[in-house]
Design an enzyme around this catalytic site. Structure first.
Site, PDB file in Angstrom:
ATOM      1  N   ASP A 179       0.803  -1.225   0.000  1.00 36.15           N
ATOM      2  CA  ASP A 179       0.000   0.000   0.000  1.00 36.15           C
ATOM      3  C   ASP A 179       0.835   1.273   0.000  1.00 36.15           C
ATOM      4  O   ASP A 179       0.383   2.323  -0.446  1.00 36.15           O
ATOM      5  CB  ASP A 179      -1.004   0.003   1.159  1.00 36.15           C
ATOM      6  N   GLU A 201       9.364 -10.934  -1.756  1.00 42.76           N
ATOM      7  CA  GLU A 201      10.403  -9.902  -1.858  1.00 42.76           C
ATOM      8  C   GLU A 201      11.811 -10.485  -1.895  1.00 42.76           C
ATOM      9  O   GLU A 201      12.707  -9.933  -2.557  1.00 42.76           O
ATOM     10  CB  GLU A 201      10.280  -8.917  -0.691  1.00 42.76           C
ATOM     11  N   HIS A 236       0.549   0.565  10.523  1.00 42.38           N
ATOM     12  CA  HIS A 236       0.936  -0.817  10.233  1.00 42.38           C
ATOM     13  C   HIS A 236       2.301  -0.830   9.540  1.00 42.38           C
ATOM     14  O   HIS A 236       2.732   0.160   8.950  1.00 42.38           O
ATOM     15  CB  HIS A 236      -0.116  -1.485   9.338  1.00 42.38           C
ATOM     16  N   HIS A 237       2.986  -1.944   9.589  1.00 38.21           N
ATOM     17  CA  HIS A 237       4.331  -2.145   9.027  1.00 38.21           C
ATOM     18  C   HIS A 237       5.402  -1.353   9.790  1.00 38.21           C
ATOM     19  O   HIS A 237       6.536  -1.254   9.314  1.00 38.21           O
ATOM     20  CB  HIS A 237       4.410  -1.766   7.546  1.00 38.21           C
ATOM     21  N   GLY A 242      26.759 -16.430  -0.846  1.00 30.65           N
ATOM     22  CA  GLY A 242      26.378 -17.836  -0.726  1.00 30.65           C
ATOM     23  C   GLY A 242      25.035 -18.080  -0.080  1.00 30.65           C
ATOM     24  O   GLY A 242      24.907 -18.935   0.805  1.00 30.65           O
ATOM     25  N   ASP A 301      18.806 -29.827  -5.277  1.00 30.90           N
ATOM     26  CA  ASP A 301      17.441 -30.045  -4.807  1.00 30.90           C
ATOM     27  C   ASP A 301      17.143 -29.277  -3.527  1.00 30.90           C
ATOM     28  O   ASP A 301      16.068 -28.696  -3.365  1.00 30.90           O
ATOM     29  CB  ASP A 301      17.160 -31.544  -4.618  1.00 30.90           C
ATOM     30  N   ASN A 355      20.310 -35.037  -5.429  1.00 29.64           N
ATOM     31  CA  ASN A 355      21.161 -35.990  -4.715  1.00 29.64           C
ATOM     32  C   ASN A 355      20.745 -36.096  -3.251  1.00 29.64           C
ATOM     33  O   ASN A 355      21.555 -36.372  -2.374  1.00 29.64           O
ATOM     34  CB  ASN A 355      22.645 -35.637  -4.851  1.00 29.64           C
ATOM     35  N   GLY A 362      19.396 -34.076  -0.687  1.00 27.85           N
ATOM     36  CA  GLY A 362      19.749 -33.296   0.495  1.00 27.85           C
ATOM     37  C   GLY A 362      20.790 -32.227   0.260  1.00 27.85           C
ATOM     38  O   GLY A 362      21.168 -31.929  -0.870  1.00 27.85           O
ATOM     39  N   GLU A 392      26.679 -29.110   2.813  1.00 29.23           N
ATOM     40  CA  GLU A 392      26.660 -29.178   4.274  1.00 29.23           C
ATOM     41  C   GLU A 392      27.083 -30.561   4.754  1.00 29.23           C
ATOM     42  O   GLU A 392      27.773 -30.708   5.777  1.00 29.23           O
ATOM     43  CB  GLU A 392      25.273 -28.824   4.814  1.00 29.23           C
TER      44      GLU A 392
END
Length: 574
Positions: free
Chosen positions: A38, A60, A123-124, A421, A452, A479, A481, A485
């Site tokens: 708005d 966003e 608001h916001h 990253g 994925d 693969n 997952g 990590e």
């Protein structure tokens, strides 16, 4: 109505929003990303009058990622969000653009100056009457903040912000209150383009640095050129190309610099990233007695965990704000002018004969007897599918490391986010890059390489690709997952697992019929070979979605090396 003496003297009064958007068009922007709210709705009405197209993303954060990708393809981009809730959602994407030197104009529609002055409980807001709190946050990830509160200053503020965005190649933040949207500013200014030219170096200082550079270059026995990200971001690739072609010195790129150099050049040697490099590449770079380092950004992933084995004593650094020769720094002497004069003045008769490197796209070498699609085989194989002018977007993780082994044809633009990253960035960035290419009137394929796990964070942006009928081919590496990590810590830990989706059905879930996109699930090398040689697939019209099934713990060699170093750094206690 009383006459406003602040605007009665204007020769060609135009609304602030019109002025702002026409300036965006002037600097090269044609499509604007963002979401309606708005506090920005009235401003959005002015976009068509300025020749700008509204993109409309699904959130966003994705819009910020897309603006990042658009800027990398087109040169500069714009993002419009609403105050507070919208801009904070975009902040991660804008921080990434800041850290990676990407010029994005972030425009935030905010409450009126009257509401701000009265500290209204809107608001916001945080409910504390502070309407600058979010701008203050963004000031840390912007090279300029313009609060458009006073009509007499607004045109200057806009012009200054856009110049800073372009010349410093970083985001700017523009706060547009609702009651300023239709205030009048001097439209005659639009007849004079914003000066986007780079400041020139002081001639004497520049010449001195050039002389020093040439003295070391002429004396070197094994000089090389190493090109990094900021050579791309600060637009000195033409100077780099001239230097490579004239001197015929061996030239290497960093992971963030991939695509900066024509990889068909006879002196191109490959990707250097310290311990993560191919042994032949590392040997030649680390044996150099002089490294002409252009636009370096020595982050951990860009250097395989700070594993460079080059000495500053043998290095000349060229940057956008300074140059450094060995341990002597020359602030304010910018690389563009220095590089131009080095090219002009280098004495080729004084250069030692270079050792010419060889780069081979080693597909056959990495084809084992197993039918599975392996990382070692796939990335060189991808190089045979790519063609001149492609935009290749690679996601943080497997793809960013695997692409090191892919030989690019001439004119390929590599788009990565190795420094910031942010997982999922690449999906939005691919949408923005494809749109940026189309806005340039160039028929280019945009090829997205995404894992994925990363795809699950931002898959909604596929709907924006469909909405705008963009030419994007998605290779999703399934693969099972978060592979990067897993290799850093927790190979089999539950926190690195994800839910298995029916990935190729995603476009259908977003409203596309099977006639509006093509989908493929590939499990073997032979299936990959067949698809990558199919003429219709190579043409790549519209959206193409390819799911590649790869072994769970398979990973590029460079990723394993970098992950091991990263894990050791994370575990350090002193």
């Amino acid at each position: 109505m009383a006459l406003d003496i602040r605007t009665e003297s204007l020769k060609n009064p135009v609304p602030v929003a019109e002025y702002l958007f026409k300036r965006l068009h002037e600097v090269g922007i044609r499509s604007v990303h963002g979401l309606p709210g708005d506090f920005n709705l009235r401003a959005l009405d002015f976009l068509p009058e300025a020749g700008l197209k509204w993109v409309g993303s699904v959130n966003e954060l994705n819009a910020a990622y897309a603006a990042d990708g658009y800027a990398r393809a087109k040169g500069i981009s714009a993002l419009i969000t609403t105050f507070g809730v919208g801009e904070l959602s975009a902040m991660n994407g804008m921080a990434g653009a800041y850290s990676e030197h990407i010029p994005v104009v972030h425009i935030v529609g905010c409450p009126s100056t009257i509401s701000q002055r009265n500290g209204m409980l809107l608001h916001h807001t945080l409910g504390n009457g502070d309407f600058n709190v979010f701008a203050n946050m963004s000031s840390q990830i912007s090279c300029d903040v313009a609060r458009l509160n006073k009509p007499a200053e607004i045109a200057d503020q806009i012009d200054h912000a856009l110049r800073e965005c372009w010349t410093r190649s970083r985001p700017v933040y523009i706060m547009l209150p609702t009651d300023m949207v239709e205030k009048k500013v001097e439209g005659q200014r639009l007849g004079t383009p914003i000066d986007l030219s780079e400041l020139e170096n002081d001639v004497e200082r520049e010449d001195y640095v050039v002389d020093v550079v040439l003295r070391y270059l002429h004396a070197a026995q094994r000089p090389i050129i190493l090109v990094d990200a900021c050579a791309i971001r600060h637009r000195v690739l033409s100077e780099v190309q001239d230097l490579v072609k004239k001197t015929k010195l061996p030239v290497f790129v960093t992971p963030m610099g991939k695509g900066a150099v024509n990889e068909n050049e006879p002196t191109y040697g490959g990707v250097y990233a310290g311990s993560g490099s191919n042994p032949e590449v590392a040997a030649q770079v680390e044996a150099a007695d002089l490294v002409l380092s252009i636009g370096s950004l020595k982050s951990d992933f860009n250097t395989s965990g700070f594993s460079y084995r080059t000495s500053q004593l043998n290095t000349i650094d060229f940057h956008s704000t300074y140059c450094a020769v060995r341990f002597s720094e020359y602030p304010g002497v910018m690389m563009r002018g220095v590089l131009r004069k080095v090219v002009e003045r280098v004495d080729l008769s004084k250069l030692s004969p270079p050792l010419i490197p060889k780069v081979i796209n080693e597909v056959a070498k990495n084809r084992d007897s197993f039918t599975d699609i392996t990382q070692a085989w796939f990335w060189p194989r991808l190089g045979e599918y790519l063609k001149e002018g492609d935009i290749v977007v690679t996601e943080t993780g497997t793809s960013n490391f695997g692409i090191w082994e892919t030989k690019f044809p001439p004119g390929v633009t590599g788009v990565t986010q190795i420094f910031w990253g942010s997982i999922g960035w690449s999906v939005g960035a691919a949408q923005g890059a494809a749109l940026g290419a189309r806005d340039m009137g160039i028929d280019r394929r945009t090829i997205l390489m995404v894992g994925d796990g990363s795809f699950q964070l931002t898959c909604q942006e596929v709907s924006t690709m469909l909405r705008h009928r963009l030419k994007v081919t998605i290779f999703l590496i399934n693969n099972d997952g978060f592979t990067i990590e897993r290799w850093i810590h927790g190979l089999e830990e539950e926190y690195n697992d994800i839910v298995m989706w029916n990935y190729t059905q995603i476009p259908n879930a977003f409203g596309a019929t099977d006639k509006q996109f093509k989908k493929f699930v590939l499990k073997t090398k032979d299936e990959v070979d067949k698809l990558l040689t199919d003429k219709a697939f190579i043409e790549g019209d519209g959206l193409q979605f390819v799911e590649l099934r790869m072994p769970k713990l398979d990973a590029p060699r460079a990723l394993k090396i970098t992950a091991e170093i990263s894990a050791k750094n994370n575990a350090r206690t002193e």
